[in-house]
Design an enzyme around this catalytic site. Structure first.
Site, mmCIF file in Angstrom:
data_model
loop_
_atom_site.group_PDB
_atom_site.id
_atom_site.type_symbol
_atom_site.label_atom_id
_atom_site.label_comp_id
_atom_site.label_asym_id
_atom_site.label_seq_id
_atom_site.Cartn_x
_atom_site.Cartn_y
_atom_site.Cartn_z
ATOM 1 N N GLU A 28 0.811 -1.236 0.000
ATOM 2 C CA GLU A 28 0.000 0.000 0.000
ATOM 3 C C GLU A 28 0.835 1.273 0.000
ATOM 4 O O GLU A 28 0.633 2.164 0.835
ATOM 5 C CB GLU A 28 -0.977 -0.020 1.182
ATOM 6 C CG GLU A 28 -1.891 -1.235 1.150
ATOM 7 C CD GLU A 28 -2.862 -1.310 2.311
ATOM 8 O OE1 GLU A 28 -2.631 -0.635 3.326
ATOM 9 O OE2 GLU A 28 -3.839 -2.046 2.207
ATOM 10 N N GLU A 31 -5.738 -10.526 -1.948
ATOM 11 C CA GLU A 31 -6.633 -10.386 -0.789
ATOM 12 C C GLU A 31 -8.092 -10.322 -1.239
ATOM 13 O O GLU A 31 -8.826 -9.415 -0.869
ATOM 14 C CB GLU A 31 -6.277 -9.119 0.011
ATOM 15 C CG GLU A 31 -4.826 -9.039 0.411
ATOM 16 C CD GLU A 31 -4.510 -7.850 1.318
ATOM 17 O OE1 GLU A 31 -5.421 -7.236 1.867
ATOM 18 O OE2 GLU A 31 -3.303 -7.569 1.479
HETATM 19 C C1 GLA Z 1 -5.131 -4.515 3.843
HETATM 20 C C2 GLA Z 1 -3.931 -5.285 4.349
HETATM 21 C C3 GLA Z 1 -4.320 -6.583 4.987
HETATM 22 C C4 GLA Z 1 -5.532 -6.439 5.862
HETATM 23 C C5 GLA Z 1 -6.635 -5.816 5.079
HETATM 24 C C6 GLA Z 1 -7.929 -5.734 5.818
HETATM 25 O O1 GLA Z 1 -5.639 -4.971 2.683
HETATM 26 O O2 GLA Z 1 -2.992 -5.533 3.358
HETATM 27 O O3 GLA Z 1 -3.253 -7.066 5.749
HETATM 28 O O4 GLA Z 1 -5.191 -5.708 6.993
HETATM 29 O O5 GLA Z 1 -6.196 -4.516 4.719
HETATM 30 O O6 GLA Z 1 -7.822 -5.118 7.031
#
Ligand code: GLA
Length: 386
Positions: free
Chosen positions: A179, A286
């Protein structure tokens, strides 16, 4: 302990009946969550088998998924585990030089025992990172002076080397940075503490430290959310091009794909397509599918047809991902069942959000069938699999 319970009527094929284990009793509400203890999971198609020719199929877990009946489903359905939180900076090194590997070790031990892969998450992030990373030993906040930059880099290097030393032989891919894009800033980069102290070069340093510390075949990923947003995607691509120009050892592009029912699938495909010419691999890191229309919306109940829509959405997302399977090497679901999704409680309580493959009783949802076997999807007027 057994308990009879009527399955929620999702209109999908049922397997096994009448045999449950009570796994959680909340004293406040005397809420009983009943989970099937039968070996129903052996009768379900296995996603990792169904998608064997296309991707590694993964799931985010913590210790709660490593015990039966969840563990049996995890073993059968998935080929790779991402420790949900256990490898984040604060979990591994809460205080300088004080390493706490227990939670991550537990996931790794389960993976080794069951011949599953591990996707490492995450080496460098702006969140879940204790403040000591950005302070001198006497507590003074680090500035961007050369001296303080050297301290920040030393903290980063030590941390990455510790992860590599412990898990270098078992983790097949790492989110080296997580991120780092912020499409609202002038340069499109997140102005985190790492950035404030080191400038954008902190990203390059993280990859170089990781490459030096890890075996050559371990894949190094950059990972981000919201890549279906064109503005964000452009900044992501620009950064990756810049890293490649500088010879930074990036192997893979991660798309978190925390999406929602209303996310246009062609925008997800555009995100993958836009990196095709860069000679990298890609991963969905994710995946989950929110029911609400926006991140801010809190549903008190699910609109009728939501779960069925989720089934058709999943079916069409995987149709797209299969088309992109020369690029996409793995797809990871961000949690095993709805009761364990972050969307239930972050950043606020959202009881009606149900974004995963199984419901909290471990009933496979239309979401599961949309990927595993579309013939079990309930009819929903106006919806179809491509
Ligand atoms: C982000 C992070 C994850 C998780 C998600 C949801 O996507 O990369 O590790 O914490 O948020 O909380």
């Amino acid at each position: 302990m057994f308990q009879q319970q009527v399955f929620r009527p999702h209109g999908i094929m049922r397997y096994g009946v009448g045999c449950f284990t009570v796994i959680a009793v909340s004293s406040a509400a005397l809420l009983t969550v009943a989970v099937r203890a039968f070996n129903f999971e052996n009768e379900l198609p296995s996603l990792k088998q169904v998608l064997l020719d296309q991707f590694i199929v993964g799931v985010a877990v913590d210790a709660r998924e490593l015990v039966d009946p969840y563990a049996r489903v995890v073993r059968r359905q998935f080929g790779s585990l991402t420790p949900e939180n256990a490898m984040k900076p604060v979990a591994i090194q809460p205080a300088k030089g004080h390493f706490t590997f227990d939670a991550a070790d537990e996931v790794v031990a389960f993976a080794r025992k069951n011949d599953l892969k591990i996707y490492g998450h995450a080496m460098v992030w702006h969140r879940s990172t204790p403040d000591w990373f950005f302070r001198r030993d006497d507590g003074t906040p680090l500035s961007s002076s050369p001296e303080d930059q050297a301290i920040a880099l030393e903290h980063m290097k030590t941390h990455i080397e510790a992860l590599a030393a412990r898990y270098g032989d078992v983790v097949w891919a790492w989110d080296v940075v997580n991120e780092v894009i912020d499409e609202k800033t002038d340069d499109g980069l997140r102005h985190s503490r790492w950035y404030q102290i080191l400038g954008r070069d902190y990203i390059e340093h993280a990859f170089r430290f990781a490459r030096a510390a890890l075996p050559d075949d371990v894949k190094l990923f950059i990972n981000d959310y919201g890549t279906d947003n064109l503005r964000k995607l452009r900044h992501y691509r620009k950064l990756i091009e810049h890293l490649q120009d500088k010879g930074v050892p990036v192997d893979g592009v991660g798309h978190q794909f925390h999406v929602r029912l209303s996310t246009p699938i062609h925008q997800m495909e555009r995100a993958i397509e836009s990196f095709r010419d860069l000679g990298l691999i890609q991963a969905v890191t994710e995946f989950d599918v929110a029911i609400s229309e926006t991140f801010e919306q809190v549903l008190t109940e699910m609109p009728a047809g939501s779960l069925e829509r989720q089934g058709y959405f999943a079916c069409n997302v995987f149709d797209m991902l299969k088309r992109q399977s020369d690029q996409v090497v793995s797809v990871t679901f961000w949690g095993l069942h709805d009761g364990r999704s972050w969307l239930k409680y972050l950043p606020f309580h959202r009881p009606a959000e149900n974004p995963l493959l199984f419901d909290e009783t471990m009933e496979p949802k239309p979401f599961f069938w949309g990927i595993a076997d579309q013939s079990h999807l309930p009819d929903l007027p106006g919806f179809a699999c491509n």
